[in-house]
Design a protein around this motif. Structure first.
Motif, PDB file in Angstrom:
ATOM      1  N   ARG A 165       0.819  -1.211   0.000  1.00 15.37           N
ATOM      2  CA  ARG A 165       0.000   0.000   0.000  1.00 15.37           C
ATOM      3  C   ARG A 165       0.852   1.260   0.000  1.00 15.37           C
ATOM      4  N   SER A 166       1.878   1.287   0.853  1.00 12.15           N
ATOM      5  CA  SER A 166       2.705   2.487   0.949  1.00 12.15           C
ATOM      6  C   SER A 166       3.538   2.695  -0.312  1.00 12.15           C
ATOM      7  N   LEU A 167       4.053   1.627  -0.890  1.00 14.28           N
ATOM      8  CA  LEU A 167       4.808   1.764  -2.140  1.00 14.28           C
ATOM      9  C   LEU A 167       3.910   2.205  -3.286  1.00 14.28           C
ATOM     10  N   ASP A 168       2.685   1.691  -3.319  1.00 16.97           N
ATOM     11  CA  ASP A 168       1.748   2.128  -4.355  1.00 16.97           C
ATOM     12  C   ASP A 168       1.390   3.600  -4.165  1.00 16.97           C
ATOM     13  N   ASP A 169       1.283   4.046  -2.911  1.00 18.05           N
ATOM     14  CA  ASP A 169       1.015   5.463  -2.638  1.00 18.05           C
ATOM     15  C   ASP A 169       2.118   6.357  -3.218  1.00 18.05           C
ATOM     16  N   LEU A 170       3.365   5.900  -3.126  1.00 15.34           N
ATOM     17  CA  LEU A 170       4.504   6.713  -3.571  1.00 15.34           C
ATOM     18  C   LEU A 170       4.747   6.637  -5.072  1.00 15.34           C
ATOM     19  N   GLN A 171       4.266   5.573  -5.710  1.00 22.47           N
ATOM     20  CA  GLN A 171       4.340   5.429  -7.171  1.00 22.47           C
ATOM     21  C   GLN A 171       5.757   5.668  -7.714  1.00 22.47           C
ATOM     22  N   LEU A 172       6.719   5.007  -7.096  1.00 22.38           N
ATOM     23  CA  LEU A 172       8.103   5.116  -7.551  1.00 22.38           C
ATOM     24  C   LEU A 172       8.322   4.309  -8.823  1.00 22.38           C
ATOM     25  N   LYS A 173       9.244   4.791  -9.632  1.00 20.98           N
ATOM     26  CA  LYS A 173       9.586   4.119 -10.885  1.00 20.98           C
ATOM     27  C   LYS A 173      10.917   3.376 -10.735  1.00 20.98           C
ATOM     28  N   PRO A 174      11.143   2.359 -11.562  1.00 19.91           N
ATOM     29  CA  PRO A 174      12.435   1.672 -11.541  1.00 19.91           C
ATOM     30  C   PRO A 174      13.581   2.663 -11.722  1.00 19.91           C
ATOM     31  N   GLY A 175      14.625   2.502 -10.922  1.00 18.94           N
ATOM     32  CA  GLY A 175      15.774   3.391 -10.978  1.00 18.94           C
ATOM     33  C   GLY A 175      15.696   4.554 -10.013  1.00 18.94           C
ATOM     34  N   GLU A 176      14.504   4.843  -9.457  1.00 25.61           N
ATOM     35  CA  GLU A 176      14.383   5.917  -8.473  1.00 25.61           C
ATOM     36  C   GLU A 176      14.836   5.417  -7.099  1.00 25.61           C
ATOM     37  N   THR A 177      15.017   6.367  -6.190  1.00 29.25           N
ATOM     38  CA  THR A 177      15.586   6.041  -4.876  1.00 29.25           C
ATOM     39  C   THR A 177      14.591   6.354  -3.756  1.00 29.25           C
ATOM     40  N   LEU A 178      14.437   5.393  -2.864  1.00 32.72           N
ATOM     41  CA  LEU A 178      13.549   5.504  -1.708  1.00 32.72           C
ATOM     42  C   LEU A 178      14.365   5.444  -0.433  1.00 32.72           C
TER      43      LEU A 178
END
Length: 302
Positions: A128-141
């Motif tokens: 749920r939290s990762l979907d909320d942030l909608q990060l793309k491959p190669g981005e940094t969390l």
């Protein structure tokens, strides 16, 4: 049957073990003999009254929302599962010898009951939290509190999506984070500077799973409040960040995804320690103290 109950809000001392009638599954539900039930921060936060503004409890109340076990009885209309099947999933009052599951999947033979009984909540929260942030491959969390149960789930799922992860944890857990595929750093003063050195190209989002009161620091790391999500700090929205909470919108989808991740990605949440039913209060104290790697699990004795 024996079950954990509490009759007022308070600390671990308000919990007690008592004999209650066996729960009966309603239509679309199943009853299981509980092999293992995960301990989650939401359990002791609800018991302490921290959720009372939006989740009032009717006393006496039970504890636990996830478990694994053997199907014991089917509710009306249930198909695709039989008494004797090994399953895991989400339900109610799972800190008990028998419990009702409202959503479930068959347990893979290679997954232990302890692991299965404690994997649902942290995985749902991570997805749920990762979907909320909608990060793309190669981005940094950046993940604050990356070595705990939710953090462990977040790191593995994020890495499977091609997301770079920097995670904070105590020094003793840094090798653990490296094995998961994250770059570790320590807590405390100078966090932003340390993260900037590890990610000179910048951090695209920050996720707080520890609830340690550092939302302003996470905003400074991510750049803007909208790129910060917390699943543990109720004050996040006061700073313009987002607070993410359940219940899950698609619990059946989450459980199916757990089995896929387990099969395809060798996804796992380690069990740090198991406790008998009569030591549930001790498990809550340990969970509330933080610094748990993976999950704590209640194993009722029959």
């Amino acid at each position: 049957m024996k079950a954990v109950r509490y009759s007022e809000y308070g600390g671990p001392e308000v919990m007690y073990i008592t004999d209650i009638a066996m729960p009966a599954p309603q239509a679309g539900e199943i009853r299981i003999t509980v092999s293992a039930a995960g301990v989650n921060p939401s359990d002791w936060k609800r018991r302490a009254g921290m959720y009372r503004d939006f989740d009032e409890v009717e006393f006496p109340a039970g504890l636990g929302v996830e478990a694994s076990g053997i199907v014991d009885q089917l509710g009306a209309g249930v198909q695709g599962v039989l008494p004797g099947d090994a399953v895991f999933g989400l339900g109610r009052n799972t800190a008990a010898e028998y419990a009702i599951l409202t959503h479930w999947v068959h347990k893979p033979a290679q997954m232990s009951f302890e692991a299965a009984g404690s994997i649902s909540v942290v995985t749902e929260t991570a997805l749920r939290s990762l979907d909320d942030l909608q990060l793309k491959p190669g981005e940094t969390l950046f993940v604050s509190g990356a070595a705990g149960g939710i953090g462990t789930a977040v790191v593995q799922i994020a890495r499977s999506r091609g997301i770079n992860v920097i995670g904070s944890a105590s020094l003793k857990n840094h090798d653990y984070l490296r094995r998961l595929g994250a770059t570790p750093t320590t807590y405390g003063p100078g966090l932003r500077e340390r993260v900037c050195k590890l990610a000179p190209q910048g951090v695209d989002a920050a996720l707080d799973v520890a609830g340690s009161g550092i939302i302003p620091q996470l905003i400074a790391i991510a750049g803007i409040p909208s790129r910060v999500v917390s699943v543990a700090d109720f004050s996040a929205e006061q700073y313009g960040a987002r607070f993410s909470k359940g219940p899950p919108e698609d619990p059946d989808g989450v459980l199916t995804e757990i089995n896929r991740l387990f099969r395809d990605e060798r996804y796992a949440i380690p069990v740090e320690k198991t406790y008998p039913l009569e030591k549930t209060a001790e498990a809550h104290e340990v969970s509330a103290g933080g610094h748990v790697t993976g999950k704590l699990v209640i194993v009722p004795a029959k």
